[in-house]
Structures are given as structure tokens and as C-alpha cells.
Enzyme design. Structure first.
Site, mmCIF file in Angstrom:
data_model
loop_
_atom_site.group_PDB
_atom_site.id
_atom_site.type_symbol
_atom_site.label_atom_id
_atom_site.label_comp_id
_atom_site.label_asym_id
_atom_site.label_seq_id
_atom_site.Cartn_x
_atom_site.Cartn_y
_atom_site.Cartn_z
ATOM 1 N N ASP A 286 -1.621 10.691 -2.411
ATOM 2 C CA ASP A 286 -2.118 9.829 -3.519
ATOM 3 C C ASP A 286 -2.071 10.178 -4.753
ATOM 4 O OD1 ASP A 286 -3.073 8.353 -0.477
ATOM 5 O OD2 ASP A 286 -2.308 6.664 -1.966
ATOM 6 N N ASN B 39 -5.273 11.974 -0.424
ATOM 7 C CA ASN B 39 -4.322 11.344 0.774
ATOM 8 C C ASN B 39 -5.283 10.726 1.278
ATOM 9 O OD1 ASN B 39 -1.753 11.039 1.682
ATOM 10 N ND2 ASN B 39 -1.959 11.644 3.808
ATOM 11 N N ARG C 79 0.565 -1.416 -0.045
ATOM 12 C CA ARG C 79 -0.065 0.295 0.166
ATOM 13 C C ARG C 79 1.087 1.005 0.006
ATOM 14 N NH1 ARG C 79 2.095 1.879 4.531
ATOM 15 N NH2 ARG C 79 0.500 3.516 4.169
ATOM 16 N N GLY C 80 0.276 2.592 -0.328
ATOM 17 C CA GLY C 80 1.690 3.816 -0.213
ATOM 18 C C GLY C 80 1.485 3.949 -1.681
ATOM 19 N N ALA C 81 1.607 5.266 -1.951
ATOM 20 C CA ALA C 81 0.957 5.054 -3.282
ATOM 21 C C ALA C 81 2.048 5.174 -4.375
ATOM 22 C CB ALA C 81 0.486 6.892 -3.662
HETATM 23 O O1 MRU Z 1 -4.873 3.139 1.382
HETATM 24 P P1 MRU Z 1 -3.032 3.303 1.577
HETATM 25 O O2 MRU Z 1 -2.831 2.795 3.485
HETATM 26 O O3 MRU Z 1 -2.932 3.188 0.492
HETATM 27 O O4 MRU Z 1 -2.798 5.063 1.215
HETATM 28 C C1 MRU Z 1 -2.109 5.678 1.475
HETATM 29 C C2 MRU Z 1 -1.613 7.004 1.829
HETATM 30 O O5 MRU Z 1 -2.792 7.849 2.098
HETATM 31 C C3 MRU Z 1 -0.561 7.497 1.830
HETATM 32 O O6 MRU Z 1 -0.114 8.619 2.866
HETATM 33 C C4 MRU Z 1 -0.098 7.927 0.314
HETATM 34 O O7 MRU Z 1 -0.430 6.802 0.018
HETATM 35 C C5 MRU Z 1 1.092 8.575 0.578
HETATM 36 S S1 MRU Z 1 2.579 7.287 0.702
HETATM 37 C C6 MRU Z 1 4.258 7.398 0.622
#
Ligand code: MRU
Length: 334
Positions: free
Chosen positions: A233, A243, A51-53
Site C-alpha cells: 500500500d 501492506n 480496494r487495493g492500492a
Molecule cells: O484494505 P485493502 O483491501 O484495500 O488492502 C489491500 C492490500 O493491502 C493489498 O495487499 C495492497 O493494496 C496491494 S494491492 C495490489
């Protein structure tokens, strides 16, 4: 910085595979999952094992490479992966980059080229995030108090990327430079990604305190926060930023109490084709994420996973190319 990797290649030419750190098991367990095919890569993104963009983007690139190793057509692989999660634009960015490169390569070399390009995407993400750390560091050094009191939301540390993190990269850089930092980590319901941030910071020896999401406004009002720094994101061309849901409330509180609110993200998170936040698709996730007590009852549940912070609430966007005003993204090289 740390010995664990969120994603790395494994296997050999005959049996290629990718190892991911399973984030659904953290922080209780450090476990890895081996991805050997397209469906496993898509599943890992969908259920948030990764997870995380930025990490979603890198995993999707490797998903394409795994698909070609299985003999699946490029377009089919891209369609499957593109449908996994809608908000993080790094997913589409990585898939488009894979398509551009692979369409130009001869069929005989396409498979090797796919692995090469996925590797390049992963390497470049780590490099970009290290640069985000360097560009963000002066913003923390400029704070008058020690320890610097930073607040973050969700997890935008190394777990959310190939390495270094985005929002947490400047905090790691400050820690490495001997600048004392304390981080207010919001729990981030319903998936509790704040626990991942707390786990990361504990491993790095960086002082931090976990808070309920709803405590953020009070702490900011009480003067206990010097700056807020979050990941992204998808950043629209006008600087509006999607985000993790709850980010917008922190930005409002930061503006009300006149403290800086930074977004840290690689350029791959900027969607120059998206005019503003209203055009960003917001992922609606299953109500089961609220837990058994709620989802098994009769209570209707809405579970938008992201919100949009308007550009005017953002002090600056920290990228690998430097810090830009949210309204000044046109200056970024693509
Ligand atoms: O749903 P997730 O856990 O994938 O969401 C992640 C986020 O919102 C992070 O803040 C975003 O992706 C930035 S990660 C470097």
C-alpha cells in the site's frame, strides 16, 4: 485473462459515469455499481467497494473527472477524495498527478483533460502490472519444486488493480507459461480479502488452498512454502513496506525459515518523500469489521488495517522496472 473489469468508463459525454465491480458483494455476487459523481466515488473507496492500492488510485482519478463533470472545483474534489483512506499512497499519487496536469490546462479544456488523464492512469496501471508479472516470473521459475508453493496475503490480484494484479501477476504469468503453481491464500481477517484471491485463482484455474491467517507460520516451518509474495500500500524510500495487517508476521516467518519474501508493486506505490516505515500513516478501521458478536459487546477493539515490514526482511521489490533490493529503490526512475 478475465472478462470482468474492476473499473471502466460508461455513459456518454452528456452523462459520464464509471462502472465498478462491487468488491463488498464478492465472492457471493458479481455486481456492478455506477458512479456518477464525486461523493459516490469517495464512498466507493471509503467502504471498500473498490480496494487495493492501485485501484484506489485509479478510482480517485476518475472521481476527479466526475467532480469536474458536476462543476465541482478541482481543489474541493481532491480534498474529498484524499480524505477517504490514508495508507495507500496511490491515492495521493493519482490526485497529485491529476492536480499537476489540470492546473496547467485551460479552464475550457480542463474537463476533457481530466477524463483523458484518468484514462491514462488506468491504462498505465494495467501496463505496469503486466510488466510486474513478467519481471516476477523468473523468481517462480527458479524454484526447484513443482508445483511451486507460493504464499500470499490479502488480495493483490486483478481485483486490487485496474488489471493483472501485483503480487498475483507473476503467479498468473507462471501459470500462463506452463509453470505449475499452488498458492496458499490466507484468509486476511477481518475483511477476508483472501476470499477474493481464492475467487480469482479459482476463475483462472490455479490450484490454491485457503488457510486461517494464523496457519501461515506452521506451513512455512513445515517446508510447505517456497516463497511469499505480497502487494503493498505504501513503500517508504528506505524500502520499509506497509501492506495489509498480517504481512509482517509472514515476513518474520519467511526470514526465520530462510525462504524468499517478495513485495510486488508499481512505482506509483513508492513514496519517495516518506523516509521510512515509521512515517507511514496506518489506517485504523471501525471495530464493526470484527462482526456483530464482538462490536455489539463491551470488548474494546483495535483494528489497524496495515502493518509495516522492515526493508531488511524483504528479498526484493518487483516493479514494472524490474526487481530491486528493498534498500536500492534510489535506482528507480520516477
Ligand atoms: O484494505 P485493502 O483491501 O484495500 O488492502 C489491500 C492490500 O493491502 C493489498 O495487499 C495492497 O493494496 C496491494 S494491492 C495490489
Amino acid at each position: 485473462m478475465n472478462e470482468l473489469r474492476t473499473i471502466c468508463e460508461d455513459g456518454d459525454a452528456a452523462h459520464p459515469s464509471v462502472l465498478i465491480l462491487d468488491q463488498t458483494r464478492l465472492p457471493a455476487q458479481t455486481a456492478f455499481v455506477r458512479l456518477t459523481n464525486l461523493e459516490q466515488a469517495a464512498h466507493a473507496i471509503r467502504v471498500m467497494q473498490v480496494r487495493g492500492a492501485p485501484l484506489i488510485g485509479a478510482t480517485a482519478a476518475y472521481g476527479v473527472a466526475l467532480a469536474l463533470s458536476e462543476g465541482i472545483a478541482l481543489e474541493q474534489a481532491i480534498d474529498v477524495l484524499a480524505a477517504t483512506r490514508p495508507t495507500a499512497v496511490n491515492l495521493r499519487w493519482a490526485l497529485e498527478r491529476m492536480r499537476r496536469v489540470l492546473e496547467k490546462s485551460a479552464v475550457a479544456t480542463r474537463h476533457d483533460r481530466a477524463w483523458q488523464e484518468a484514462r491514462a492512469i488506468a491504462r498505465e496501471d494495467a501496463e505496469a502490472n503486466a510488466a510486474i508479472g513478467r519481471h516476477g516470473l523468473p523468481r517462480l521459475q527458479a524454484v526447484g519444486r513443482r508445483p511451486v508453493q507460493a504464499m500470499t496475503h490479502c488480495n493483490a490480484g486483478w481485483l486490487a488493480t485496474v488489471a493483472h494484479g501485483t503480487a498475483i501477476a507473476p503467479i498468473y504469468a507462471a501459470h500462463d507459461a506452463g509453470v505449475a503453481v499452488h498458492v496458499w491464500v490466507s484468509e486476511t481477517r477481518p475483511r477476508n480479502q483472501g476470499l477474493l484471491t481464492a475467487w480469482e485463482l479459482a476463475h483462472a484455474g490455479i490450484p490454491h488452498t485457503l488457510i486461517a491467517d494464523n496457519a501461515a507460520g506452521l506451513l512455512i516451518m513445515q517446508g510447505k512454502v517456497d516463497l511469499v509474495i505480497v502487494g503493498a500500500d505504501r513503500i517508504a524510500a528506505n524500502g520499509d513496506t506497509a501492506n495489509k495487517v498480517g504481512t509482517y508476521l509472514k515476513a518474520l516467518a519467511a526470514r526465520a525459515h530462510d525462504i524468499p519474501f517478495y513485495v510486488a508493486a508499481p512505482v506509483s506505490t513508492i513514496d519517495f518523500a516518506c523516509p521510512n516505515g515509521g512515517a507511514i500513516p496506518i489506517e485504523e478501521r471501525d471495530g464493526a469489521e470484527f462482526g456483530d458478536k464482538v462490536s455489539r459487546g463491551d470488548t474494546p477493539v483495535a483494528n489497524p488495517a496495515f502493518d509495516v515490514t522492515p526493508a531488511q526482511l524483504i528479498t526484493g521489490i518487483i516493479t514494472e522496472q524490474g526487481v530491486f533490493p528493498a534498500a536500492g529503490l534510489a535506482a528507480i526512475k520516477r
